[in-house]
Design a protein around this motif. Structure first.
Motif, PDB file in Angstrom:
ATOM      1  N   ALA A 161      12.572   3.328  -2.899  1.00  0.00           N
ATOM      2  CA  ALA A 161      13.483   2.273  -2.296  1.00  0.00           C
ATOM      3  C   ALA A 161      14.561   3.248  -0.958  1.00  0.00           C
ATOM      4  N   SER A 162      14.871   4.518  -1.464  1.00  0.00           N
ATOM      5  CA  SER A 162      15.589   4.970  -0.299  1.00  0.00           C
ATOM      6  C   SER A 162      14.728   5.290   0.857  1.00  0.00           C
ATOM      7  N   GLU A 163      13.527   5.600   0.628  1.00  0.00           N
ATOM      8  CA  GLU A 163      12.548   5.997   1.705  1.00  0.00           C
ATOM      9  C   GLU A 163      12.021   4.815   2.560  1.00  0.00           C
ATOM     10  N   ILE A 164      11.943   3.768   2.162  1.00  0.00           N
ATOM     11  CA  ILE A 164      11.468   2.579   2.764  1.00  0.00           C
ATOM     12  C   ILE A 164      12.673   1.608   3.249  1.00  0.00           C
ATOM     13  N   GLY A 165      13.783   1.990   2.510  1.00  0.00           N
ATOM     14  CA  GLY A 165      15.164   1.127   2.808  1.00  0.00           C
ATOM     15  C   GLY A 165      15.265  -0.423   2.405  1.00  0.00           C
ATOM     16  N   ILE A 166      14.885  -0.418   0.955  1.00  0.00           N
ATOM     17  CA  ILE A 166      14.980  -1.446   0.300  1.00  0.00           C
ATOM     18  C   ILE A 166      15.505  -1.123  -1.079  1.00  0.00           C
ATOM     19  N   SER A 167      16.064  -2.173  -1.968  1.00  0.00           N
ATOM     20  CA  SER A 167      16.546  -1.884  -3.126  1.00  0.00           C
ATOM     21  C   SER A 167      15.487  -1.482  -4.182  1.00  0.00           C
ATOM     22  N   GLN A 168      15.886  -0.948  -5.246  1.00  0.00           N
ATOM     23  CA  GLN A 168      15.065  -0.531  -6.214  1.00  0.00           C
ATOM     24  C   GLN A 168      14.424  -1.641  -6.966  1.00  0.00           C
ATOM     25  N   ALA A 169      15.127  -2.924  -7.002  1.00  0.00           N
ATOM     26  CA  ALA A 169      14.631  -4.134  -7.626  1.00  0.00           C
ATOM     27  C   ALA A 169      13.624  -4.450  -6.773  1.00  0.00           C
ATOM     28  N   GLN A 170      13.655  -4.571  -5.751  1.00  0.00           N
ATOM     29  CA  GLN A 170      12.559  -4.810  -4.544  1.00  0.00           C
ATOM     30  C   GLN A 170      11.471  -4.139  -4.813  1.00  0.00           C
ATOM     31  N   VAL A 171      11.549  -2.641  -4.952  1.00  0.00           N
ATOM     32  CA  VAL A 171      10.094  -1.944  -5.016  1.00  0.00           C
ATOM     33  C   VAL A 171       9.536  -2.336  -6.417  1.00  0.00           C
ATOM     34  N   SER A 172      10.543  -2.672  -7.475  1.00  0.00           N
ATOM     35  CA  SER A 172       9.816  -2.878  -8.798  1.00  0.00           C
ATOM     36  C   SER A 172       9.083  -4.123  -8.749  1.00  0.00           C
ATOM     37  N   TYR A 174       0.524   8.621  -6.065  1.00  0.00           N
ATOM     38  CA  TYR A 174      -0.241   9.297  -5.745  1.00  0.00           C
ATOM     39  C   TYR A 174       0.934  10.627  -5.265  1.00  0.00           C
ATOM     40  N   GLU A 175       2.086  10.338  -4.928  1.00  0.00           N
ATOM     41  CA  GLU A 175       3.003  11.344  -4.731  1.00  0.00           C
ATOM     42  C   GLU A 175       4.144  11.374  -5.833  1.00  0.00           C
ATOM     43  N   GLY A 176       3.913  10.674  -6.918  1.00  0.00           N
ATOM     44  CA  GLY A 176       4.661  10.558  -8.073  1.00  0.00           C
ATOM     45  C   GLY A 176       6.158  10.355  -7.876  1.00  0.00           C
ATOM     46  N   LYS A 177       6.825   9.599  -6.770  1.00  0.00           N
ATOM     47  CA  LYS A 177       8.188   9.314  -6.894  1.00  0.00           C
ATOM     48  C   LYS A 177       8.475   8.342  -7.561  1.00  0.00           C
ATOM     49  N   THR A 178      10.028   8.350  -7.973  1.00  0.00           N
ATOM     50  CA  THR A 178      10.448   7.259  -8.710  1.00  0.00           C
ATOM     51  C   THR A 178      10.761   6.150  -7.673  1.00  0.00           C
ATOM     52  N   GLN A 179      11.171   4.887  -8.369  1.00  0.00           N
ATOM     53  CA  GLN A 179      11.338   3.741  -7.608  1.00  0.00           C
ATOM     54  C   GLN A 179      12.620   4.014  -7.017  1.00  0.00           C
ATOM     55  N   MET A 180      13.382   4.710  -7.406  1.00  0.00           N
ATOM     56  CA  MET A 180      14.618   4.970  -6.540  1.00  0.00           C
ATOM     57  C   MET A 180      14.436   5.834  -5.197  1.00  0.00           C
ATOM     58  N   GLU A 181      13.618   6.667  -5.372  1.00  0.00           N
ATOM     59  CA  GLU A 181      13.118   7.596  -4.097  1.00  0.00           C
ATOM     60  C   GLU A 181      12.442   6.589  -3.191  1.00  0.00           C
ATOM     61  N   LYS A 226       1.011  -1.282   0.007  1.00  0.00           N
ATOM     62  CA  LYS A 226      -0.122  -0.041   0.020  1.00  0.00           C
ATOM     63  C   LYS A 226       0.837   1.256  -0.040  1.00  0.00           C
ATOM     64  N   HIS A 227       1.896   1.185   0.843  1.00  0.00           N
ATOM     65  CA  HIS A 227       2.778   2.325   1.119  1.00  0.00           C
ATOM     66  C   HIS A 227       3.481   2.723  -0.172  1.00  0.00           C
ATOM     67  N   ILE A 228       3.816   1.573  -1.103  1.00  0.00           N
ATOM     68  CA  ILE A 228       4.607   1.778  -2.409  1.00  0.00           C
ATOM     69  C   ILE A 228       3.741   2.042  -3.172  1.00  0.00           C
ATOM     70  N   ILE A 229       2.614   1.779  -3.542  1.00  0.00           N
ATOM     71  CA  ILE A 229       1.575   2.257  -4.402  1.00  0.00           C
ATOM     72  C   ILE A 229       1.182   3.537  -4.277  1.00  0.00           C
ATOM     73  N   HIS A 230       0.999   4.153  -3.010  1.00  0.00           N
ATOM     74  CA  HIS A 230       0.792   5.561  -2.505  1.00  0.00           C
ATOM     75  C   HIS A 230       1.722   6.189  -2.934  1.00  0.00           C
ATOM     76  N   LEU A 231       3.160   5.975  -2.775  1.00  0.00           N
ATOM     77  CA  LEU A 231       4.330   6.709  -3.063  1.00  0.00           C
ATOM     78  C   LEU A 231       4.593   6.893  -4.525  1.00  0.00           C
ATOM     79  N   ARG A 232       4.194   5.898  -5.006  1.00  0.00           N
ATOM     80  CA  ARG A 232       4.417   5.755  -6.644  1.00  0.00           C
ATOM     81  C   ARG A 232       3.474   6.610  -7.559  1.00  0.00           C
TER      82      ARG A 232
END
Length: 259
Positions: free
Chosen positions: A232-243, A223-230, A215-221
């Motif tokens: 990943a940095s915010e929640i402390g996991i790799s960009q590949a995991q976010v993807s 609703y807030e328009g953040k990149t996957q790298m951003e 839910k948090h990832i969907i909201h950030l991506r």
């Protein structure tokens, strides 16, 4: 394209150094502190990686020296952008970047033939730009690049423009465990199709089927328009995991809403 020659671009390929894992780790620590000598050693220690990649293009009619130079540019970009915290081997990160650099060159070179001297000028300019940015932490001007390589700025502009090629949104940037991250995943776009889809239908029930992290990832991506790298940095996991989590979440939501 023959690869059994001893020298490529003046480099004796039979005497290329091989770095141990400890040496790689030590050099990267120095590179992150701005040590240019360590960067040069790391480049030389990974030239065999470039050689292994250009063997994949054995059917190409391109000069092996040209492919090697282009592969080295991809290698330098990989070194300058590699994040050791991702817990993956450098080669896993570097190979797709080297391949992508060579493919872009071949795609561009097939449509517009650029003279060898013009390409050499462009390679020098690109290397100078990479080195200057690493040293001074800022992009150099054309005048500064021209000064670094001792070539008139007009010639630098012409050479760089001659080898420009468009970058596809589907060019791979990084792979981990079989999952690829593409250029499009690096772009923040508040008007993208996924967000339009998200905003056009009722999502409350579908969102409730996701776990809290999804839910948090969907909201950030979306609703807030953040990149996957951003993200990943915010929640402390790799960009590949976010993807991976993002794609799984969207698949689950679509399945629920269309099922």
């Amino acid at each position: 394209m023959a690869l059994n020659k001893v020298e490529i671009c003046g480099v004796n390929t039979s005497r290329l150094p091989v770095l141990t894992e400890d040496e790689k780790e030590f050099l990267f620590e120095r590179i992150r502190k701005g040590d240019e000598n360590a960067r040069e050693l790391y480049i030389k220690g990974n030239l065999r990686l470039v050689l292994s990649v250009i063997k994949r293009f054995g059917s190409s009619s391109e000069n092996v020296d040209d492919l090697f130079q282009i592969g080295c540019i991809g290698l330098m970009k990989a070194i300058d952008n590699f994040d050791t915290s991702l817990q993956v081997k450098f080669s896993t990160y570097a190979v797709p970047m080297i391949i992508g650099e060579i493919r872009r060159y071949l795609r561009d070179n097939n449509s517009i033939r650029v003279s060898r001297s013009l390409r050499d000028t462009a390679y020098k300019a690109i290397y100078a730009r990479e080195s200057y940015t690493k040293k001074y932490l800022k992009e150099p001007t054309i005048e500064e690049i021209a000064g670094e390589i001792g070539i008139p700025k007009e010639d630098v502009v012409y050479a760089l423009d001659a080898i420009q090629s468009p970058v596809s949104l589907y060019d791979p940037v990084y792979t981990e465990g079989g999952d690829a991250l593409y250029v499009m995943d690096q772009i923040s776009d508040k008007k993208n199709r996924e967000e339009n889809w998200v905003e056009s239908i009722s999502l409350n029930e579908a969102m409730q089927r996701l776990d809290e992290r999804e839910k948090h990832i969907i909201h950030l991506r979306f609703y807030e328009g953040k990149t996957q790298m951003e993200v990943a940095s915010e929640i402390g996991i790799s960009q590949a995991q976010v993807s991976r989590l993002e794609k799984n979440a969207l698949k689950s939501m679509r399945s629920y809403l269309t099922g």
